[in-house]
Design a protein around this motif. Sequence first.
Motif, PDB file in Angstrom:
ATOM      1  N   ALA A  53     -50.461   8.555 -44.494  1.00 18.43           N
ATOM      2  CA  ALA A  53     -49.976   8.146 -45.660  1.00 18.43           C
ATOM      3  C   ALA A  53     -48.587   7.360 -45.769  1.00 18.43           C
ATOM      4  O   ALA A  53     -48.291   6.725 -46.486  1.00 18.43           O
ATOM      5  N   TRP A  54     -47.980   7.367 -44.378  1.00 16.11           N
ATOM      6  CA  TRP A  54     -46.738   6.719 -44.345  1.00 16.11           C
ATOM      7  C   TRP A  54     -46.946   5.104 -44.304  1.00 16.11           C
ATOM      8  O   TRP A  54     -48.120   4.851 -43.840  1.00 16.11           O
ATOM      9  N   ARG A  55     -46.098   4.537 -45.014  1.00 19.47           N
ATOM     10  CA  ARG A  55     -45.947   3.114 -45.089  1.00 19.47           C
ATOM     11  C   ARG A  55     -44.560   2.328 -44.931  1.00 19.47           C
ATOM     12  O   ARG A  55     -43.461   3.138 -45.109  1.00 19.47           O
TER      13      ARG A  55
ATOM     14  N   ASN B  79     -45.588   6.255 -54.065  1.00 15.01           N
ATOM     15  CA  ASN B  79     -44.316   6.827 -55.069  1.00 15.01           C
ATOM     16  C   ASN B  79     -43.126   7.158 -54.161  1.00 15.01           C
ATOM     17  O   ASN B  79     -42.166   6.835 -54.432  1.00 15.01           O
ATOM     18  N   THR B  80     -43.540   7.715 -53.150  1.00 13.66           N
ATOM     19  CA  THR B  80     -42.126   8.454 -52.479  1.00 13.66           C
ATOM     20  C   THR B  80     -42.523   8.341 -50.682  1.00 13.66           C
ATOM     21  O   THR B  80     -43.577   8.041 -50.489  1.00 13.66           O
ATOM     22  N   ILE B  81     -41.464   8.393 -49.972  1.00 11.08           N
ATOM     23  CA  ILE B  81     -41.500   8.146 -48.846  1.00 11.08           C
ATOM     24  C   ILE B  81     -42.287   9.499 -47.978  1.00 11.08           C
ATOM     25  O   ILE B  81     -41.957  10.422 -48.442  1.00 11.08           O
ATOM     26  N   ALA B  82     -43.331   8.960 -47.363  1.00  7.12           N
ATOM     27  CA  ALA B  82     -44.059  10.244 -46.747  1.00  7.12           C
ATOM     28  C   ALA B  82     -43.455  10.434 -45.208  1.00  7.12           C
ATOM     29  O   ALA B  82     -43.004   9.551 -44.652  1.00  7.12           O
ATOM     30  N   SER B  83     -43.336  11.550 -44.932  1.00  5.69           N
ATOM     31  CA  SER B  83     -42.937  11.714 -43.339  1.00  5.69           C
ATOM     32  C   SER B  83     -43.687  11.044 -42.561  1.00  5.69           C
ATOM     33  O   SER B  83     -44.972  10.941 -42.586  1.00  5.69           O
TER      34      SER B  83
END
Length: 433
Positions: free
Chosen positions: A136-138, A116-120
Amino acid sequence: MQYHPITDSFKLITLQRELLKQPEFKYIYPSLDSYLTTMENQGVPAYRDLDILLSYLINVIGNAKGTQTRFRNEAERYMLFCWTDKHKSVLKSNVEDVRDYIDWLWSPPKALIADNTIASRYKAKGDSDVRLVNEAWRPFVLRGAKANRKTNEFISPERAKLAKPKQAYSLNQTSLQNSYASLNVFFKELWETELISRNPVSLVKKSCKYLVKGKIYQPPHTLDDETWQLFVDTLTTAADENPLFEKHRFLVLSLKVLFLRISELSNRDYCIPIFGHFRQDASGEGWVLNVIGKGKKQRLVTVPDAFIDGVLVRYRESLGLSPLPHIDENMPIMPSNKTGHALHQDSLNNMVEEAFDLVIKSLKALGKTQQAHAISGASSHWLRHTGATQALAEINETMLAVELGHASVKTTVEVYVAPAHRDRIKKGVSRKL
């Protein structure tokens, strides 16, 4: 992680670069140090590449957060692709590598897409200086259309159960153009600093199988008169019932009536909008607002009497201030309720989103589902466009261009009047069978 984030947050990349060549680096960035070492063992000069990337971001891109983020994301993603998929330094890139990268961008592996959203990229470990990678970053993020998100949340929640987000991932033409542009700037810098002998990006773009050529006229997004009046009524009612919404009401009306970009009311490194920027013009004819806009260009925006009486006075009184500002008043126009400091753009964006959500709910409650759908993808810029479009009935294009801060009246005419497009449509409808 196969694809490990290699740059830290906007505020920390300068420190990260300083640490890169220090013994402390492996203690502060333990997983990144391990990842870079693994790449080095595979023959990729990862430490050198990362130093080049960080230097580029700090010295070339500058300190505007939005710009920094955009260029960082693309350059970092390309560097990871070179290391992981091509097993080479970014300095060894050729035309085929860039072409393969565009294929990768166009249809990335689903495992590399965040939901859903950009993870740090990193998180602090307790109260220490250690930076731990965020699992969780991708490299990619599924930016679901705002209109779809608002529809699922407020208008047709039953649709959300049917969605399969990652299956719907696609790169649109604007994003593809932005990727090429960002990557071209990165390679241009490598070429100008004589780190590479040629820039392969421009060669690849000419033959890209995904890019659609040509540009069609896109009218500015605006609110119709009925929806705008509902906007005013909804926010006024909300502010009457809860003083916290006074700030929302003032913000929305300011953006629309004064043709402002949301950044022009935000706390920026070089400017804090303060009440002292409102003043009576020397002519005595009325009030103006001194604005620092795009490119740090100053302009004076005229402030209607109706705005003074119905918006500014009410807002200032809600803050416990005198009805009208005085010229040496240095209080921020948009202060934080907690600290009193000027709010940054992210906070103002959230307030506009909350305001639009209230209106969408009002439209749904009134049974006006189609109008609710029409503004479900709206942003703060719709308010500026709405004000400018309505103003064309009252002032000429030259005056409007000055109010908007356009460098040329041609820009104003092309966006809001579009005479060539309108003439063609008028002629087109009368063509015979």
